[in-house]
Design an enzyme around this catalytic site. Structure first.
Site, short mmCIF file in Angstrom:
data_model
loop_
_atom_site.label_atom_id
_atom_site.label_comp_id
_atom_site.label_asym_id
_atom_site.label_seq_id
_atom_site.Cartn_x
_atom_site.Cartn_y
_atom_site.Cartn_z
N TYR A 145 10.80 6.84 0.65
CA TYR A 145 11.02 6.14 1.92
C TYR A 145 12.05 6.86 2.80
O TYR A 145 12.15 6.58 3.99
CB TYR A 145 11.48 4.69 1.68
CG TYR A 145 10.41 3.80 1.09
CD1 TYR A 145 9.13 4.28 0.84
CD2 TYR A 145 10.66 2.47 0.81
CE1 TYR A 145 8.15 3.47 0.29
CE2 TYR A 145 9.68 1.65 0.26
CZ TYR A 145 8.43 2.16 0.01
OH TYR A 145 7.46 1.35 -0.53
N LYS A 195 5.90 7.56 -13.26
CA LYS A 195 4.60 8.23 -13.34
C LYS A 195 4.89 9.63 -13.88
O LYS A 195 4.58 10.65 -13.25
CB LYS A 195 3.98 8.24 -11.93
CG LYS A 195 2.54 8.61 -11.87
CD LYS A 195 1.60 7.55 -12.39
CE LYS A 195 0.18 8.10 -12.47
NZ LYS A 195 -0.70 7.34 -13.36
N ASP A 227 0.97 2.38 -13.57
CA ASP A 227 -0.39 1.81 -13.62
C ASP A 227 -0.53 0.85 -14.80
O ASP A 227 -1.18 -0.19 -14.70
CB ASP A 227 -1.48 2.90 -13.63
CG ASP A 227 -1.07 4.13 -14.42
OD1 ASP A 227 0.11 4.29 -14.74
OD2 ASP A 227 -1.96 4.96 -14.73
N ASP A 251 9.12 -1.41 -5.00
CA ASP A 251 8.60 -2.21 -3.89
C ASP A 251 7.34 -2.95 -4.35
O ASP A 251 7.15 -4.14 -4.09
CB ASP A 251 8.26 -1.24 -2.73
CG ASP A 251 8.10 -1.96 -1.42
OD1 ASP A 251 8.20 -3.20 -1.41
OD2 ASP A 251 7.85 -1.30 -0.40
N ASP A 255 7.12 -7.20 -5.89
CA ASP A 255 6.25 -8.18 -5.22
C ASP A 255 5.25 -8.78 -6.21
O ASP A 255 4.88 -9.95 -6.11
CB ASP A 255 5.51 -7.55 -4.04
CG ASP A 255 6.30 -7.71 -2.75
OD1 ASP A 255 7.50 -8.05 -2.84
OD2 ASP A 255 5.74 -7.49 -1.66
#
Ligand code: NAD
Length: 363
Positions: A145, A195, A227, A251, A255
């Protein structure tokens, strides 16, 4: 700590001012239990600050935050300001600036399911009946970001866009220390999400965490690919204690943690720097669809205040008083609209009523 604790109150837009009013009711009640003089000052932020001062984070607001011990934030944004260029819009123009300005690199998002709200969760009964209590820790000021270069170049079919995922050693080390210390106060298990089968940043992230884990021998450190983690959260959320992740993965995963609890209206968050200066805010946004109707759930805002009391004021007894009052109100069947599932003992209440009930249930 000095005997004065100053809180900058930034209600913002949409439901922000409505739910903030309820948190202030609670603050006025618990003030007397705290062995410290609480001073609050309210400042404009987000879309309402754009309307009034032409910018989402006016100088006066930033100065007010700098002169405070903590920030209690509502929410910002709404369709009225969506026409503005991205970095002038309420979220990027205020919230992201505040996070960077105060170096709030640790984002804490607790996600747990209340006994009386199991029916709200989209998960199956046999999964949700095991309950869960997760602390999601997201790195908040680094990664993709904020990485450079980032942009868009070229023309026609050769046009391309790019972002950079970048993590410095110091950024990984400081969030890792935070996570280990929070894990020590809980069930002492960290699951770090990455990852590492693809990304260099994840490989370095794993290496640094593994090395630091020797300093925290009581904490069990596990790794999981993002994943797999999103699947495991649906299959068996009770396996997690602390989830640690980069900005981007955090992020997403935070959620998902919110969704399995049933309503975003219950979930608070804290963003801290290494001096434990914090910005405390609900996990949800300004909810323009329900703003001004006196139906928003104020629990996330009230729990954000409770996190402030726990982490900035280091007073777990008073924060527990607030959490217990919320549990009792829910046990008694009171529900804002988002929590209503048409069960026998449930009674729908307004935002104002919910704030008043929680305040009254604090003993
Ligand atoms: P949102 O979280 O505002 O709303 C999503 C859904 O959740 C809506 O149906 C809303 O009614 C519901 N909801 C959220 N909080 C609730 C509460 N306390 N009680 C009951 N229901 C609640 O997300 P969105 O619709 O994607 O975004 C709306 C605006 O908020 C946008 O302008 C967005 O940029 C902004 N936003 C701000 C923040 C922030 O200030 N930290 C975070 C996310 C989104």
């Amino acid at each position: 700590m000095s005997n004065i604790f100053k809180i900058a109150i930034l209600p913002g837009d949409g439901i922000g001012p409505e739910v903030m009013k309820q948190a202030i009711k609670v603050l006025n009640k618990i003030k007397h239990f705290l062995n410290i003089n609480i001073i609050t000052n309210e400042y404009s932020v987000g879309g309402s600050a754009i309307d009034k001062y032409g910018e989402a984070l006016p100088k006066k607001t930033l100065l007010g935050c700098e002169n405070s011990n903590a920030i209690l934030f509502g929410s910002v944004g709404g369709p009225k300001w969506d026409y503005l260029p991205l970095n002038k819009r309420p979220e990027k123009g205020s919230l992201l600036k505040l996070r960077k300005h105060f170096d709030l690199f640790t984002n804490l998002r607790p996600a747990y399911i209340y006994n009386n709200l199991f029916t709200l969760s989209p998960l199956k009964k046999n999964i949700i009946n095991k309950g869960f209590n997760i602390l999601c820790i997201r790195e908040l000021t680094g990664g993709i970001y904020f990485g450079n270069p980032s942009g868009r170049k070229g023309n026609g079919i050769n046009e391309y866009s790019f972002d950079t995922e970048i993590y410095y050693r110091f950024e990984i080390e400081r969030i890792a220390h935070m996570a280990f210390n929070f894990a020590l106060q809980r069930n002492k298990i960290i699951c770090s999400i990455d990852k590492a089968n693809i990304l260099n940043t994840s490989i370095m992230w794993r290496e640094i965490l593994t090395n630091l884990s020797h300093q925290y021998s009581k904490v069990k450190l596990e790794f999981m690919y993002i994943d797999n983690a999103v699947m495991q959260l649906m299959k068996n959320p009770s396996q997690f204690d602390v989830i640690l992740s980069t900005n981007l993965f955090g992020d997403i995963i935070s959620d998902q943690c919110a969704m399995i609890t049933g309503s975003i209206g219950n979930l608070p968050s804290a963003s801290l720097n290494n001096k434990f200066f914090g910005l405390y805010e609900p996990a949800g946004g300004s909810a323009p669809d329900i703003a001004g109707k006196n139906i928003a759930n104020p629990i996330a805002q009230i729990l954000s205040l409770s996190m402030m009391i726990e982490y900035s004021l280091k007073n777990k007894i008073i924060s527990k008083k607030i959490e217990n009052a919320i549990k009792k109100v829910l046990k008694a069947g009171y529900r804002t609209q988002d929590l209503f599932t048409n069960q026998l003992n449930e009674k729908i209440v307004t935002t104002e009523d919910m704030g008043t009930l929680i305040t009254e249930f604090i003993i």
